[in-house]
Scaffold this motif. Sequence first.
Motif, PDB file in Angstrom:
ATOM      1  N   UNK A 156       0.822  -1.204   0.000  1.00 20.43           N
ATOM      2  CA  UNK A 156       0.000   0.000   0.000  1.00 20.43           C
ATOM      3  C   UNK A 156       0.862   1.262   0.000  1.00 20.43           C
ATOM      4  N   UNK A 157       1.981   1.229   0.744  1.00 23.08           N
ATOM      5  CA  UNK A 157       2.878   2.392   0.771  1.00 23.08           C
ATOM      6  C   UNK A 157       3.387   2.689  -0.632  1.00 23.08           C
ATOM      7  N   UNK A 158       3.840   1.653  -1.339  1.00 25.07           N
ATOM      8  CA  UNK A 158       4.343   1.848  -2.713  1.00 25.07           C
ATOM      9  C   UNK A 158       3.248   2.406  -3.622  1.00 25.07           C
ATOM     10  N   UNK A 159       2.015   1.865  -3.458  1.00 24.25           N
ATOM     11  CA  UNK A 159       0.931   2.296  -4.328  1.00 24.25           C
ATOM     12  C   UNK A 159       0.536   3.740  -4.063  1.00 24.25           C
ATOM     13  N   UNK A 160       0.440   4.124  -2.763  1.00 26.13           N
ATOM     14  CA  UNK A 160      -0.012   5.467  -2.426  1.00 26.13           C
ATOM     15  C   UNK A 160       1.051   6.523  -2.733  1.00 26.13           C
ATOM     16  N   UNK A 161       2.312   6.200  -2.499  1.00 24.15           N
ATOM     17  CA  UNK A 161       3.372   7.172  -2.734  1.00 24.15           C
ATOM     18  C   UNK A 161       3.762   7.287  -4.203  1.00 24.15           C
ATOM     19  N   UNK A 162       3.436   6.247  -4.999  1.00 20.06           N
ATOM     20  CA  UNK A 162       3.781   6.264  -6.435  1.00 20.06           C
ATOM     21  C   UNK A 162       5.239   6.632  -6.649  1.00 20.06           C
ATOM     22  N   UNK A 163       6.135   5.954  -5.907  1.00 19.74           N
ATOM     23  CA  UNK A 163       7.555   6.325  -5.890  1.00 19.74           C
ATOM     24  C   UNK A 163       8.198   6.144  -7.257  1.00 19.74           C
ATOM     25  N   UNK A 164       7.841   5.099  -7.954  1.00 27.89           N
ATOM     26  CA  UNK A 164       8.518   4.819  -9.225  1.00 27.89           C
ATOM     27  C   UNK A 164       8.142   5.828 -10.311  1.00 27.89           C
ATOM     28  N   UNK A 165       7.070   6.620 -10.045  1.00 22.89           N
ATOM     29  CA  UNK A 165       6.686   7.639 -11.018  1.00 22.89           C
ATOM     30  C   UNK A 165       7.660   8.813 -11.024  1.00 22.89           C
TER      31      UNK A 165
END
Length: 954
Positions: A81-90
């Motif tokens: 969920x952290x990866x999805x909400x933060x959208x880090x790879x974007x």
Amino acid sequence: MRLDTRTANVGILIVCVLTALGVYRFVSDQRSFGAREDFAAITAYHRDALQNRMNSCRSALAGLAGLFSGSQTVERDDLRRFMSEMAIRNYLPGILGLGYIEQVAREDLDAFIAEAAAHGQPNLQVHPDTGADPLFIVKYIEPQDENSDAIGLDLNFDETRSRTAVTARDTGAPLLTPSLQLVQDGIGKPGFLLLMPLYWPDLETNTQDQRRAAFRGWVYMPFIGERFLSGLTSLEHHEFEFRVFESSVVAPEHLIYDSAPEGFDREAARFREVKRIEAFGRTWTIEWSSSQNYEATQTDHFDLIILLAGLVLTSLIGFLLWTISRREQVITQQVIEKTHALKTREEENRAIIENAVVGFVTIDGDHRVIRCNEIAYKIMGKSRTDVSGAKMVDVVPELETVPEAEEIQNVPVENGARILGVGKRHWKTAEGADRTTFILRDITALERAHEQVAETERRWDLALRGAEIGVFDINLETGKSAVSASWRRLMQIDDGISNESLQEHFMSRVHPDDLPALLASDQACIKGETDRSLSLYRLKTPEGSWRWMRSDAAVVDRDVNGRAMRLVGAQTDVTEELLAQASLRSSEERFRLIFSSAPIGNAVIDVNGHFTMVNEALCQMVGYKKDEMEGGRNFVHLISREDSERIIPEVARLKASGAHSFETECQIVRKDGSRFWGMVDVGWTHDDQIDEDIYIMQIGDITEKKHVEKIKSEFVATVSHELRTPLTAIRGALGLLEASTAEYIAPPAKRLLDMAQSNAERLIGLVSDILDMEQIESGRMNFNFSEEMVSEVMKDAESQMLCYADNLGVTLQFDPPEEECTIWTDTARIAQVFDNLVSNACKFSESKGTVYVKGEVRGEDVLFSVRNRGRGVPDSFRTKIFQPFSQVDSTDTREKGGTGLGLSICKRMINHMGGEIGYDSELGEETVFWFTMPRYLRDSQNDNGALASTAANG
């Protein structure tokens, strides 16, 4: 004069020429200098962009560290969920994901794997086996599908990885590994691991020893150097090409990334810059080389024009041009400087807006969108074509009515499905045009999280009340206590007693014998000798009785000198729990006494057939000592091989059908090899403590009973044989007599002949039933089980009973199940059951009535029912109906025929085949006899469990 004039003209011409040459050289040098300065500024901006990307990496890891610091347990779904909400790879290209590495002692490896499975990481395989202790194991990494090879990886397999991890742990700083080959990288490019140490938040981390003691793990980020370094700015390839080296100098053997396309001539570049940067403990060197596009913008031949103009013009024009050139030089320099400053500021503003994690939307005086960054499109859920030039009311209507305010406002959109944090500012351009800028941030997840936290706190308060747990918080500096309402209820302390006097009042009610231990436990925790203060004590109630309490407390705050500041804990009433434990111990003692003192043999057997507990009566029966039986003796050693091959599959079959016990007679083998008959009762249950089934066996000596049964069996067999032979002859003679004299015999004689035949048939049936009954009771009746189609079984029964029903004027209606299925049965025995139940239903049905036979699937069984309308079963006869020789009325034998053994035989057969039999009856109305048969389930029938394996090997 002419000579002087010529000389002056030549002199003037020479001055003009020299002046032109000087201007040419000066302009050329200045433009070269300006070009170098411009190139240096471009490369500085590019270096800053790289530094910003590194800082973003640090921020991403810090955010993940915050997730772990805010929770005692972080599961795989939390990281996803952290990866999805933060959208880090974007906004961090080249990053393969975010992960968590845990330091695990080798002795705790199994517990760690079990914990990982419980936290959403099942089947974790630690690899490779490095033999190191402790292990540095990758527990989570998301997205996991792209990084599956890294899950369970022990960093000790590579000295570079392990050394960097240990240094980061001991220094507390995020560190970057040297370039290496990532296990999840299939292209062989240089990769890196950025590791940030994670410590438990309540522990000190000032020294290396403190950091090691407080260490929890690493959050880390794998990335490919080539992907990470590309696309930093839009100037790459157009204005310059650059290389990055993992060293303090330009060294091709340490090359990480080269942006130049194939064929780029770096040696021919006019401009070159080399800078070093610090990359999380590593030194990187960057070399920029100007591109042909950039060099073309710096080459305009303006200096040659000045040179040619100076050679042509007169000394006056040359002087004028020189003056103009000087002025132009100054103006050009100012233009370059201002242009560079403006460009730099514009690029900075653009980079800030485009890389921001919030959205920026600017509208004009007509409320039309004129500017919008990329993140704003995503927040509004619109495409560029939908937004550009559109009115704000058509894009996000809710923003149109948002008032201008100093603080961010929460605005529900999409009918409340999402919540945006909105800031609104009005401003004017230099030309006086109205502009409004909206600052947007999607805070839906944050608001939902706040709601969940509030709900969790509310449920926690309710849980404390429901669970009767009292919470206290003691300020060790002031001695004041803060307690929950549930603590006051638990301790029966009213609100009239202030928090200042709570501690004294509480201590006065603790039992004097328990008070020293309670105080000592608290002091040990306060001094740091123990992590927690755990105590069991008695507390006096206002009524004067004593209640047992359990206290669990811990120091949650210490000053810089380690002195305890706050003690927080919980207290519960465990009186009932202790009473239950005492009752359980008493019950266990009674069970052991009954078990050991029973006059029959008792034993407990594990799943492999070994005796784990036996009593003295069993030892005396079989001639073994107690330690011999419990020291590895298997139960198959006490019964014959034939009996074990019969008993074990039957037990497995009954277990699969849901039964919980089994009884049989078999021969027991003593230690000296002699045998005796025993009644063996086996029950089974699941032991939650060992998570296995256990078997309870009872053995009774029935040698004398078997001897009496043998005598009875021989007597019955002899009598039956002696009766069956003459009865068969009598029936044959009567049949022959009726056939030969049917035309001549008188009616009275005919009635006597029919009566004799009927009585002969009834006696033969009685003898057959007595033999069946004796075989069932003696265990000598053979059952041949097989898989049979239910529809075929019912079809055979219908064809067998159709003629019998026609003779009685009764109609048969068979209704098989809609679902085609099979049962595990003996075809001959189940046919005998159908024959008995259907014949009874026909005999006792109304005249010209109908007997309904139905089969239906009920879970793992098939239910068969035989229904008719007749006189029914009286209440006084219900308890006797399945007993031998039982009939409602003695006239039934004369009128309807029968021996009174049929239902008793049916019950024993059905029970032996794993089913049940019963009936429902209403006098004068409907009577239904029913029985069940287990469905054929291949796994259940073929799996005889561990006991069957024991028998095969025993």
